[in-house]
Design a protein around this motif. Structure first.
Motif, PDB file in Angstrom:
ATOM      1  N   THR A  47       1.144  -1.153  -0.088  1.00 18.06           N
ATOM      2  CA  THR A  47       0.002   0.325  -0.035  1.00 18.06           C
ATOM      3  C   THR A  47       0.731   1.077   0.063  1.00 18.06           C
ATOM      4  OG1 THR A  47      -1.671  -1.046   0.996  1.00 18.06           O
ATOM      5  CG2 THR A  47      -1.688   1.307   1.350  1.00 18.06           C
ATOM      6  N   GLY A  48       1.736   1.504   1.132  1.00 16.71           N
ATOM      7  CA  GLY A  48       3.011   2.541   0.546  1.00 16.71           C
ATOM      8  C   GLY A  48       3.087   2.728  -0.519  1.00 16.71           C
ATOM      9  N   THR A  49       4.112   1.967  -1.057  1.00 15.95           N
ATOM     10  CA  THR A  49       5.000   1.997  -2.568  1.00 15.95           C
ATOM     11  C   THR A  49       3.114   1.871  -3.054  1.00 15.95           C
ATOM     12  OG1 THR A  49       6.150   0.234  -1.808  1.00 15.95           O
ATOM     13  CG2 THR A  49       5.848   0.741  -4.426  1.00 15.95           C
ATOM     14  N   ALA A  50       1.546   1.788  -3.379  1.00 17.33           N
ATOM     15  CA  ALA A  50       0.956   2.272  -4.312  1.00 17.33           C
ATOM     16  C   ALA A  50       0.840   3.613  -4.255  1.00 17.33           C
ATOM     17  CB  ALA A  50      -0.004   0.888  -4.104  1.00 17.33           C
ATOM     18  N   CYS A  51       0.227   3.765  -2.924  1.00 16.54           N
ATOM     19  CA  CYS A  51       1.041   5.299  -2.511  1.00 16.54           C
ATOM     20  C   CYS A  51       1.675   6.719  -3.322  1.00 16.54           C
ATOM     21  CB  CYS A  51       0.961   6.282  -1.086  1.00 16.54           C
ATOM     22  SG  CYS A  51      -1.363   5.260  -0.630  1.00 16.54           S
ATOM     23  N   ARG A  52       2.706   5.619  -3.065  1.00 12.81           N
ATOM     24  CA  ARG A  52       4.470   6.960  -3.455  1.00 12.81           C
ATOM     25  C   ARG A  52       3.842   6.711  -5.186  1.00 12.81           C
ATOM     26  NH1 ARG A  52       6.330   4.443   0.835  1.00 12.81           N
ATOM     27  NH2 ARG A  52       7.486   2.932  -0.244  1.00 12.81           N
ATOM     28  N   LEU A  53       3.956   5.951  -5.798  1.00 17.27           N
ATOM     29  CA  LEU A  53       3.803   5.795  -7.290  1.00 17.27           C
ATOM     30  C   LEU A  53       2.802   6.310  -7.369  1.00 17.27           C
ATOM     31  CD1 LEU A  53       4.343   1.807  -8.017  1.00 17.27           C
ATOM     32  CD2 LEU A  53       5.952   3.716  -8.517  1.00 17.27           C
ATOM     33  N   SER A  58      -3.371   7.295   1.510  1.00 17.97           N
ATOM     34  CA  SER A  58      -3.714   5.644   1.563  1.00 17.97           C
ATOM     35  C   SER A  58      -5.375   5.997   1.562  1.00 17.97           C
ATOM     36  CB  SER A  58      -3.434   5.430   2.355  1.00 17.97           C
ATOM     37  OG  SER A  58      -3.524   5.961   3.810  1.00 17.97           O
ATOM     38  N   LYS A  59      -5.898   6.541   1.730  1.00 18.21           N
ATOM     39  CA  LYS A  59      -7.260   6.959   1.995  1.00 18.21           C
ATOM     40  C   LYS A  59      -7.718   7.539   0.211  1.00 18.21           C
ATOM     41  CE  LYS A  59      -8.302   9.430   6.806  1.00 18.21           C
ATOM     42  NZ  LYS A  59      -8.423  10.647   7.226  1.00 18.21           N
ATOM     43  N   LEU A  64     -10.160   4.552  -4.864  1.00 18.02           N
ATOM     44  CA  LEU A  64      -9.820   4.390  -6.106  1.00 18.02           C
ATOM     45  C   LEU A  64     -10.375   2.726  -6.466  1.00 18.02           C
ATOM     46  CD1 LEU A  64      -6.735   6.275  -7.116  1.00 18.02           C
ATOM     47  CD2 LEU A  64      -9.338   6.696  -8.092  1.00 18.02           C
ATOM     48  N   VAL A  65      -9.409   2.264  -5.431  1.00 18.69           N
ATOM     49  CA  VAL A  65     -10.196   0.853  -4.849  1.00 18.69           C
ATOM     50  C   VAL A  65     -11.494   0.372  -4.982  1.00 18.69           C
ATOM     51  CG1 VAL A  65      -9.924  -1.961  -3.835  1.00 18.69           C
ATOM     52  CG2 VAL A  65      -7.678  -0.156  -3.995  1.00 18.69           C
ATOM     53  N   ARG A  66     -12.220   1.312  -4.066  1.00 18.84           N
ATOM     54  CA  ARG A  66     -13.611   0.758  -3.847  1.00 18.84           C
ATOM     55  C   ARG A  66     -14.130   1.612  -5.786  1.00 18.84           C
ATOM     56  NH1 ARG A  66     -14.973   3.721   1.732  1.00 18.84           N
ATOM     57  NH2 ARG A  66     -14.288   2.345   3.128  1.00 18.84           N
ATOM     58  N   GLU A  67     -14.004   2.431  -6.498  1.00 16.67           N
ATOM     59  CA  GLU A  67     -13.821   2.680  -7.665  1.00 16.67           C
ATOM     60  C   GLU A  67     -13.951   1.430  -8.856  1.00 16.67           C
ATOM     61  OE1 GLU A  67     -12.579   6.406  -8.564  1.00 16.67           O
ATOM     62  OE2 GLU A  67     -14.270   7.399  -7.559  1.00 16.67           O
ATOM     63  N   GLY A  68     -13.013   0.280  -8.305  1.00 15.72           N
ATOM     64  CA  GLY A  68     -12.848  -0.448  -8.956  1.00 15.72           C
ATOM     65  C   GLY A  68     -11.482   0.076 -10.060  1.00 15.72           C
TER      66      GLY A  68
END
Length: 101
Positions: A47-53, A58-59, A64-68
């Motif tokens: 999750t941390g790396t995904a946020c940095r990319l 994280s919120k 974005l994950v909930r939007e699919g």
């Protein structure tokens, strides 16, 4: 077999420069696409790396994950995301932001 010979006495310096520039640019693009494919292929990130990319907190990532937009994998009570999906989404967002200007 393709003949790639260049006869220099019939080519101006400017034409030679443009020819070389085109050949180098084409080769660079091919190499860049291959590197991006290899880096992004089957690579799961935290999750941390995904946020940095993505350059988000994280919120926002959760929204974005909930939007699919992304596939989420659960590994040892941690969420993992596919790097290629994240990079593709990020690049699409950058292009759309630049085109709005």
């Amino acid at each position: 077999m393709e003949n790639n010979n260049i006869i220099l006495h019939s080519v101006t310096p400017h034409e030679l420069k443009e020819l070389l520039r085109g050949m180098i640019k084409e080769e660079f693009n091919t190499m860049n696409e291959e590197v991006q494919r290899v880096i992004g292929e089957d690579d799961l990130v935290s999750t941390g790396t995904a946020c940095r990319l993505l350059g988000v907190c994280s919120k926002v990532l959760l929204h974005l994950v909930r939007e699919g937009h992304f596939t989420v994998f659960h590994h040892m009570k941690e969420k993992r995301y596919i790097r290629a999906e994240l990079l593709t989404f990020r690049n699409q967002q950058r292009i759309s932001k630049q085109s709005r200007r």
